[in-house]
Design an enzyme around this catalytic site. Structure first.
Site, mmCIF file in Angstrom:
data_model
loop_
_atom_site.group_PDB
_atom_site.id
_atom_site.type_symbol
_atom_site.label_atom_id
_atom_site.label_comp_id
_atom_site.label_asym_id
_atom_site.label_seq_id
_atom_site.Cartn_x
_atom_site.Cartn_y
_atom_site.Cartn_z
ATOM 1 N N SER A 181 0.844 -1.189 0.000
ATOM 2 C CA SER A 181 0.000 0.000 0.000
ATOM 3 C C SER A 181 0.878 1.237 0.000
ATOM 4 O O SER A 181 2.094 1.147 0.002
ATOM 5 C CB SER A 181 -0.893 0.005 1.239
ATOM 6 O OG SER A 181 -0.103 0.251 2.382
ATOM 7 N N LYS A 182 0.207 2.377 0.025
ATOM 8 C CA LYS A 182 0.965 3.640 0.020
ATOM 9 C C LYS A 182 1.910 3.703 1.208
ATOM 10 O O LYS A 182 2.942 4.356 1.166
ATOM 11 C CB LYS A 182 0.022 4.855 0.103
ATOM 12 C CG LYS A 182 -1.135 4.843 -0.862
ATOM 13 C CD LYS A 182 -2.396 4.270 -0.218
ATOM 14 C CE LYS A 182 -2.975 3.202 -1.116
ATOM 15 N NZ LYS A 182 -3.883 2.263 -0.473
ATOM 16 N N ARG A 183 1.511 3.039 2.289
ATOM 17 C CA ARG A 183 2.362 3.074 3.473
ATOM 18 C C ARG A 183 3.753 2.521 3.192
ATOM 19 O O ARG A 183 4.714 2.839 3.865
ATOM 20 C CB ARG A 183 1.731 2.275 4.615
ATOM 21 C CG ARG A 183 0.468 2.902 5.199
ATOM 22 C CD ARG A 183 0.032 2.205 6.468
ATOM 23 N NE ARG A 183 -0.100 0.771 6.285
ATOM 24 C CZ ARG A 183 0.805 -0.124 6.644
ATOM 25 N NH1 ARG A 183 1.902 0.259 7.225
ATOM 26 N NH2 ARG A 183 0.605 -1.401 6.432
#
Length: 469
Positions: free
Chosen positions: A241-243
């Site tokens: 994910s963006k994380r």
RNA sequence: GGCCCGUUCGUCUAGUGGUUAGGACUCCAGGUUUUCAUCCUGGCAACAGGAGUUCGAUUCUCCUACGGGCUACCA
């Protein structure tokens, strides 16, 4: 159109840009369709009107186009199909397969907070009068599907047989209190209306599948074949994910990866051609793609391997195409130079540039004299002013060259080395520093030939003035 | 909490009831190269654990552990 033809779809929701997981799903759908001689459709799942944005739709389409994953018409927007969904709801309500639920969001949420994860069935058996009364009171309601006892099983093309007991399937909501249909409901109707034969999507949908099968059955539709793809993971093994700093597909374009490289690497994540080949063109991927070779286990995204794959493709890619691609991400690259000059530079760098941006960063000195010299390089190649004497000599030698071509330059410099009893490195290192500012790159003789005699001598002159620092 | 799914080198993977468990990326060492990159050679490194079935299990079964997913009036 033959009865056995394959139709697949990629159905992103425009609540964010296309990320790697989405791109992989799109790719596998596309490869399967092409391999089977079928069609691939695109459906924009924008029923969540608050989170969906047109700009995301544009980005997704743009990214797919860049990847070369072209789709067949028509392009379907779920937001255009609300009327179709309503017809089916009315039918399901009449047949009693769907019922109105007057429970409020808050009520349901607090029940969950207390550990009751399933819908308690509060409104499941409301009598007509009860329903009428609540309707008259203007209480908002949702529609829920009535799930009966039993179990549902299906054969996943990748995961094999999967069975789920209906106790585990709630009477889930198919229409929200604002009248909008939910995902599981729209997906089923759309996949049916679009004649989808194979639903290929992420593994996160495995537990939705029984719900959807139940809906297919309630609606009297044929159930398609399902294939679930494992997730792409970050280094912590959690879904990418963006994380994880996993950006949208466009940023890979901006970083200078060719679509073919990204597709190739994405394909290798969870699939293999059954041989030990790893570098495959799009055509080869299409030809060899097979869902039965798809892994069940999530795969960790490895930027380093992508980089390697990219480098392999770069070496095999046509030079003109590379030039066009560089220009597409950096329109001003080599502006003012002849195309033939740019082509020859690309040829020189092709073996060492693993991405388009590396062509750019590694080619500055072909266009302008270095403004700084690499400090580590200076230590090795130009540590003190003894080098200046040496370089003066080299300069005079170069000056005498009449035909300025690689072969002659090489001969002359090698002779110079022999004559002065110097290792060739002693000559080449300072020259390389003087003309490129660093100690890495293609053959010095090639670079000199490309720069021309005048420019070469000018740069050497400048270096003699400024070095050692 | 419940349910579903998964588990071979750090990572991507091949593989079989008996293999020196193979390849690739990364990393390390050496060679080639004027440098870097390429290329070549070599090296490090894995069957999650425990039972069972079996003459024999990495492979088949079960359990455990661990990981992931779902459990929304998101998709």
């Amino acid at each position: 159109m033959s009865h056995s033809s394959v139709n697949v779809r990629f159905a992103p929701s425009p609540t964010g840009e296309l990320h790697l997981g989405g791109a992989r799903t799109a790719l596998f759908n596309w490869l399967y369709a092409k391999n089977q001689g079928g069609q691939i459709f695109l459906r924009i799942e924008d029923t969540d009107r608050t989170r969906s944005k047109d700009e995301y739709t544009d980005q997704i389409l743009d990214a797919l186009q860049w990847l070369g994953l072209n789709w067949d018409e028509p392009l379907v927007y779920q937001s255009n199909r609300f009327d179709d969904y309503k017809v089916h709801i009315a039918n399901l309500l009449n047949s009693g397969q769907v019922y109105r639920c007057f429970c409020s969001k808050d009520e349901l949420q607090s029940a969950r907070d207390e550990g009751h994860y399933q819908y308690p069935g509060t409104c499941r058996n409301l009598k007509d009068e009860g329903v009428k009364m609540r309707l008259n009171q203007g209480i908002g309601f949702t529609y829920r599907i009535r799930i009966s006892e039993g179990e549902t099983h299906y054969n996943d093309l990748i995961y094999g047989p999967i069975t789920v007991d209906h106790n585990e399937v709630d009477d889930f909501i198919v229409v929200r209190s604002d009248g909008s249909p939910t995902y599981n409901f729209t997906a089923v109707i759309d996949d049916h209306d679009m004649n989808i034969t194979h639903v290929i999507r992420g593994e996160d949908h495995i537990s939705n599948t029984p719900k959807q099968i139940l809906l297919y059955e309630a609606l009297g539709f044929d159930v398609p074949t399902f294939a679930h793809l494992p997730m792409i993971l970050g280094h912590d093994k959690k879904r990418l994910s963006k994380r994880h700093g996993a950006p949208g597909v466009q940023s890979y374009r901006d970083e200078g990866y060719l679509p073919e490289s990204l597709n190739n690497y994405l394909a290798l994540l969870g699939w293999n051609p059954g041989t030990e080949e790893e570098i495959l063109s799009m055509d080869e991927l299409v030809q060899k793609f097979d869902l039965s070779q798809v892994q069940k286990k999530g795969a960790v995204w490895d930027e380093k391997k992508l980089h390697w794959v990219s480098g392999q493709h770069m070496m095999q890619t046509n030079t003109d195409f590379i030039l066009d691609s560089i220009r597409s991400i950096s329109p001003n690259w080599g502006k003012g130079s002849d195309i033939s000059y740019l082509i020859s530079i690309i040829e020189l760098l092709k073996q060492r540039a693993k991405s388009l941006t590396e062509f750019i960063t590694q080619s500055h000195y072909f266009f302008q004299a270095p403004s700084v010299y690499d400090s580590a390089g200076l230590k090795r190649g130009w540590p003190d002013d003894q080098v200046n004497d040496r370089v003066e000599g080299i300069k005079s030698t170069l000056q005498e060259i009449t035909i300025w071509r690689k072969e002659d330059i090489e001969t002359v410099l090698k002779d110079h080395a022999t004559e002065h009893e110097l290792g060739i490195g002693k000559i080449i290192m300072p020259i390389r520093l003087a003309i490129s500012g660093g100690l890495s790159g293609p053959s010095v003789f090639e670079i000199l030939a490309h720069l021309g005699k005048e420019e070469t001598l000018n740069r050497i002159e400048t270096a003699l003035k400024e070095l050692p620092q």
